[in-house]
Design an enzyme around this catalytic site. Structure first.
Site, PDB file in Angstrom:
ATOM      1  N   GLU A 255      -4.380 -15.780   1.295  1.00 46.42           N
ATOM      2  CA  GLU A 255      -4.641 -15.021   0.065  1.00 46.42           C
ATOM      3  C   GLU A 255      -5.820 -15.687  -0.623  1.00 46.42           C
ATOM      4  O   GLU A 255      -5.717 -16.816  -1.091  1.00 46.42           O
ATOM      5  CB  GLU A 255      -3.390 -15.013  -0.819  1.00 46.42           C
ATOM      6  N   GLU A 470       2.023 -10.410   1.192  1.00 47.21           N
ATOM      7  CA  GLU A 470       3.259 -11.090   0.811  1.00 47.21           C
ATOM      8  C   GLU A 470       4.039 -10.143  -0.094  1.00 47.21           C
ATOM      9  O   GLU A 470       3.450  -9.318  -0.762  1.00 47.21           O
ATOM     10  CB  GLU A 470       2.938 -12.395   0.069  1.00 47.21           C
TER      11      GLU A 470
END
Length: 489
Positions: A255, A470
């Site tokens: 990320e 996620e």
């Protein structure tokens, strides 16, 4: 520091196999709001990572064979313990990171607690698939099992919040963990370690190794017994992680950064849009990967928007993070402050206008904070799309405001960067909102709001903003191996 000083310093230790272990060398960690060293963080390397991975490997058979319900109860207990200490955690996070006490109290720590509760609940509700092939007399079904030791590397901007966002799903799924928080913000991770045993987390299930990315992070990424790496941080570091982990075929969840646009059409409700966009630009000193750093305003309302936006930004109070009336605390480090300031200087040399903030307004700080890493909310205009200020992630309290004419044009310009994490769209036209959201190259699109999160839904970015997602289902899929089983009867 002198011996007398170092006695009063907080000294952290690695947490390996359920015990705190001293380290042979340490790194200084600074209090960003004063500029003073206030903490010593272990400078871990190969040896420490090796010990932590071994502890995690040893703990895996027992932990992975526990039922989801047993793991869920332990996660809930850990959430309760952090919540009971919420104020101490918030104080520590604010002091360590520079963020305001208000932000730590209302965002960081409650969200860390919720991360554990959320995955404690979601782990009980996953279902596997089953199909039937009547003609072949076969039934197929899937089963999911934990993968092994997960390497988790978290950043300095939302320290406990983003660390628990990884630890919670990893251990809920039955994996064991070696985590490496940022060396700049390690205190709340160390505090959490103190609660693990009381929560019923068996020794070795969660290990925390402190240190730099170059030493501790690299040792973790290169370790042959760590099949998964979940990383939140810069795109540059992610490239290195990808290269180092490639020989081992590791599973990666990355990320990364953002250069997030806000698109404000002339039918936007400015009474809602302006305060929210000020917040999305400057919350947590602009040190959130989801912050808005490019604001595109339709020409019809451009001058009104600019006038009101700058007026709101100027109302934000910057100062001592422990002052509850302050909106913005200190930036993470001296180097980072310098880097953010240089972007503003660069914009000026390119002929952009600085409407408020850095170099325009003076910042009055309390006596104890004179050496802290503070900067005012800064608004830049008349900046070209090609400028580094419109292309690169600044990660500070700086936002650029530019005008646009048509929907077609603004979509092209909003997509014209290497990142694709989040975007916001402001308009009261429902058709337009769906049209624009559909065409933006962005993992998340918020309309007429910002940072409203449902943890069930996928979180992550496109392009240089990362790989993987996620969330309830996505984290479960990342942290488990799926097996397809066929039975002929």
């Amino acid at each position: 520091p002198t011996m007398a000083q170092s006695k009063s310093l907080l000294v952290l230790e690695n947490f390996i196999g359920g015990k705190f272990v001293p380290c042979s060398s340490y790194i200084d960690s600074y209090n960003p709001s004063t500029g003073d060293v206030y903490c010593k963080v272990p400078d871990s390397g190969k040896e420490e990572v090796e010990a932590a991975v071994k502890a995690a490997k040893d703990a895996f058979p027992v932990w992975s064979s526990k039922s989801p319900l047993e793991r869920s109860q332990i996660l809930n207990k850990l959430a309760d313990l952090i919540e009971q200490d919420l104020e101490a955690f918030a104080q520590a996070e604010s002091k360590d990171q520079g963020k305001t006490i208000t932000f730590a109290r209302t965002v960081d720590i409650p969200r860390a607690v919720y991360n554990f509760r959320f995955f404690a609940s979601s782990i009980l509700h996953h279902v596997t698939e089953c199909t039937e092939m009547a003609t072949m007399g076969c039934v197929h079904y899937t089963s999911r099992t934990p993968v092994g030791v997960a390497g988790l590397i978290s950043p300095w901007n939302l320290p406990l919040y983003l660390l628990t966002w990884k630890i919670a799903p990893a251990i809920a799924c039955g994996n064991t963990v070696v985590a490496k928080p940022s060396e700049m913000t390690s205190v709340t991770a160390w505090m959490m370690c103190k609660l693990l045993e009381k929560a019923g987390v068996p020794h070795g299930v969660v290990n925390v190794v402190f240190g730099t990315g170059a030493k501790a992070g690299e040792a973790l990424v290169c370790h042959p017994d760590v099949p998964l790496i979940s990383f939140t941080g810069s795109t540059l570091t992610a490239q290195r992680i990808t290269e180092k982990s490639a020989p081992h075929c590791k599973r990666l969840s990355l990320e990364l950064g953002g250069k997030n646009p806000a698109i404000i059409f002339d039918d936007a409700d400015l009474n809602q849009c302006i305060p929210t966009t000020v917040r999305s630009s400057f919350a947590n000193q602009g040190e959130i990967c989801l912050c808005t750093s490019r604001i595109f305003v339709q020409r019809g309302i451009y001058s009104e928007f600019l006038k009101r936006f700058v007026a709101e930004a100027k109302k934000w109070k910057t100062g001592n993070p422990s002052d509850p009336t302050v909106n913005m605390g200190a930036l993470i480090s001296k180097e980072h402050l310098e880097k953010v300031r240089n972007y503003v200087k660069k914009a000026q040399t390119e002929g952009a206008k600085i409407l408020c903030g850095e170099g325009v307004d003076s910042l009055a700080l309390p006596p104890g904070n004179q050496k802290g890493y503070f900067m005012l909310p800064t608004v830049i205009t008349e900046v070209k799309d090609e400028s580094c200020c419109m292309q690169e992630e600044i990660f500070g309290p700086v936002t650029c405001v530019v005008a646009f004419d048509t929907e077609e044009e603004v979509i092209k310009r909003a997509n014209g960067v290497k990142y694709g994490l989040a975007a916001t769209v402001w308009s009261s036209n429902v058709g337009r909102v769906h049209r624009v959201a559909h065409r933006l190259q962005s993992g998340l699109v918020w309309t007429n709001c910002w940072l409203v999160r449902d943890l069930n839904l996928p979180f992550g970015g496109m392009k240089a903003s990362g790989i993987g997602r996620e969330g309830a289902k996505d984290s479960y899929e990342f942290f488990t191996e799926v097996k397809t089983i066929t039975i002929k009867h």
